[in-house]
Design an enzyme around this catalytic site. Structure first.
Site, mmCIF file in Angstrom:
data_model
loop_
_atom_site.group_PDB
_atom_site.id
_atom_site.type_symbol
_atom_site.label_atom_id
_atom_site.label_comp_id
_atom_site.label_asym_id
_atom_site.label_seq_id
_atom_site.Cartn_x
_atom_site.Cartn_y
_atom_site.Cartn_z
ATOM 1 N N LYS A 52 1.183 -1.050 -0.112
ATOM 2 C CA LYS A 52 0.092 0.092 -0.047
ATOM 3 C C LYS A 52 0.968 1.150 -0.057
ATOM 4 C CE LYS A 52 -4.579 0.733 0.142
ATOM 5 N NZ LYS A 52 -5.546 0.011 -0.211
ATOM 6 N N ASP A 77 -6.887 3.979 -4.793
ATOM 7 C CA ASP A 77 -7.609 4.049 -3.530
ATOM 8 C C ASP A 77 -8.107 5.218 -3.204
ATOM 9 O OD1 ASP A 77 -7.438 1.899 -1.140
ATOM 10 O OD2 ASP A 77 -7.224 3.978 -0.202
ATOM 11 N N PHE A 92 -19.211 8.620 -1.630
ATOM 12 C CA PHE A 92 -20.091 8.769 -3.122
ATOM 13 C C PHE A 92 -18.823 8.745 -4.187
ATOM 14 C CE2 PHE A 92 -19.186 13.061 -1.649
ATOM 15 C CZ PHE A 92 -18.425 13.575 -2.532
ATOM 16 N N GLY A 93 -17.698 7.970 -3.773
ATOM 17 C CA GLY A 93 -16.412 7.807 -4.545
ATOM 18 C C GLY A 93 -16.686 6.599 -5.338
HETATM 19 O O1 2IT Z 1 -8.153 -1.701 -0.828
HETATM 20 C C1 2IT Z 1 -7.950 -2.108 -2.087
HETATM 21 O O2 2IT Z 1 -7.865 -3.314 -2.297
HETATM 22 C C2 2IT Z 1 -7.738 -1.347 -3.214
HETATM 23 N N1 2IT Z 1 -7.554 0.046 -3.024
HETATM 24 C C3 2IT Z 1 -7.393 -1.801 -4.618
HETATM 25 C C4 2IT Z 1 -6.057 -2.377 -4.835
HETATM 26 C C5 2IT Z 1 -5.546 -2.766 -6.025
HETATM 27 O O3 2IT Z 1 -4.485 -2.965 -6.190
HETATM 28 O O4 2IT Z 1 -6.391 -2.696 -6.979
#
Ligand code: 2IT
Length: 447
Positions: free
Chosen positions: A124, A164, A237-238
């Site tokens: 992440k 994200d 609302f994303g």
């Molecule tokens: O929390 C998640 O699983 C995401 N933000 C997507 C991560 C991704 O690599 O598609």
């Protein structure tokens, strides 16, 4: 392994990293019993190893705003665990981003990715950059400055970022453009969530919300219920809320609330297609207010400032915004209003007290790492398409997404079935994900 001892040690080391400690505690409490039946895990100190990220990159991101002023932000990439495959997980741009937040997200991502059945490790990243009120040109300059540092640490077989909170198709475009420029590498597999004409997978934008509804539908079916005609309150609302609203409506449910940092919009007759489309306009405006919906549809959506989606009476609650957005008090309010199902679509959307309230009341509850895994799973499908230089049709991707969500549900049932026949999805998801990662680590030796 004793959870209390491990947690005491971690609290001493990382006392200020509240989200990270919360995520670790939830997983360890779920797996304690099973773990202790596996002396080989204990001998290899799997728990002590699995809670620490492989590495964290921290870097300065400097860019110039529209007024010509120099701005400095912090950028991060947490490469959490690569036992199952290359690091994989989104980038979050939000003013509250800290290493603790990204460590919790990277930890969750590791188990979630394991549940998808695809070969992806967990990672992440992100920045404390606040997209609110920024112009398109500012977003582009920030993304370029961010990638100027990040590019050396990622790659299609090393670490594959995606979107994200605060990072959608537009940002992935700017990030990918800069990556190609710097790396002179044109295999499009280094980020996922790309545009459809340059390597993106059909259905990736919808996938988190769609997958969440496929999962919710299975939770309901397993409990002998039908989603048709049920009322749903969802937060945010994303991109995720948008996909969830679209699929929920398609399945015959009625979305009666969406929310934002400014308050809630009550939609008594259920959200309509033109309102769902308008959610995209609201997001790309960068204003971060849900009241835009009530301004645009004054006879259908009714805005109340300062209230959450959980104040609206509903059968099913779907947190789709941010961690810890649903508190113990919110859970009590939902229960008092008759809510009988909550599926976390955001990562760790519910406070532990809220989960406790739901489980005490015996209502259906499923955790984010199972419910929202369709997003990263479809990212995995995007990687496969990129690596083999092909693109699948919407039908092909949707069929695979369905299959993956069913398989996650099966894993939850396998490890989470209670003696009375009901399913503890928290325990099921945590044990299933953990067993996969732990076994992979064990087989690869002490590294
Ligand atoms: O929390 C998640 O699983 C995401 N933000 C997507 C991560 C991704 O690599 O598609």
């Amino acid at each position: 392994m004793k959870v209390s001892e491990i947690m005491t040690a971690l609290e001493k080391k990382y006392g200020h990293e509240q989200e990270y400690l919360q995520a670790v505690r939830e997983v360890l409490e779920s797996i304690e019993e099973v773990y202790n039946q596996h002396p080989e895990f204990e001998k290899a100190k799997i728990v002590e190893r699995i809670v620490e990220p492989d590495r964290i990159f921290t870097f300065r991101v400097v860019w110039v705003d529209d007024k010509g002023e120099v701005q400095t932000n912090l950028g991060y990439r947490v490469q959490f665990n690569a036992a199952i495959g290359p690091y994989k997980g989104g980038l979050r741009f939000h003013k509250a981003v800290t290493p603790s937040m990204l460590k919790f997200l990277g930890f969750e991502q590791t188990f979630k990715n394991a549940l998808t059945t695809l070969p992806m490790g967990g990672g992440k990243g992100g920045s404390d950059f606040d997209p609110k009120g920024k112009s398109d040109a500012e977003i582009m300059r920030f993304c370029q400055a961010f990638m100027l540092e990040l590019w050396r640490n990622i790659g299609p077989d090393t670490d594959v970022p995606a979107g994200d909170v605060g990072v959608g198709g537009r940002e992935i475009g700017y990030l990918t453009g800069m990556y190609k420029k710097l790396a002179r590498e044109y295999n499009t597999g280094v980020l996922t969530g790309k545009g459809m004409t340059w390597g993106g997978s059909i259905l990736r934008p919808e996938a988190t919300g769609y997958g969440a509804l496929y999962f919710t539908n299975q939770v309901l079916k397993t409990a002998g219920k039908d989603i048709k005609g049920k009322t749903i309150a969802l937060s945010g609302f994303g991109n995720v809320a948008w996909g969830a609203a679209k699929k929920a409506t398609e399945l015959g449910a009625k979305v009666v609330a969406i929310s934002g940092p400014d308050g809630v919009c009550h939609i008594p007759d259920g959200i309509t297609q033109d309102m769902i489309d308008y959610m995209l306009v609201m997001r790309s405006s960068n204003r971060d207010i849900v009241s835009m919906m009530a301004d645009k549809f004054p006879d259908k959506a009714f805005f109340t400032a300062g209230k959450k989606a959980w104040s609206i009476k509903c059968d099913i609650a779907l947190p789709c915004a941010f961690q810890n957005e649903l508190t113990g008090e919110d859970a009590k309010e939902l229960l008092a209003n008759g809510t009988w199902c909550c599926c976390e679509v955001s990562n760790m959307g519910c406070r532990p007290e809220a989960i406790h309230e739901f489980q005490k009341a015996g209502i259906l509850f499923a955790p984010g790492k199972a419910v929202n895994a369709g997003g990263v799973a479809t990212s995995g499908l995007e990687m496969t398409q990129n690596a083999s230089h092909i693109s699948w049709t919407a039908e092909e991707v949707d069929a695979k997404l369905h299959h993956i969500m069913s398989s996650i549900h099966e894993q939850c049932v396998k490890y989470g079935r209670r003696p009375d026949g009901t399913i503890d999805y928290v325990k099921g998801a945590n044990i299933a994900g953990f067993m996969k990662v732990a076994t992979a680590m064990l087989e690869q030796g002490t590294i």
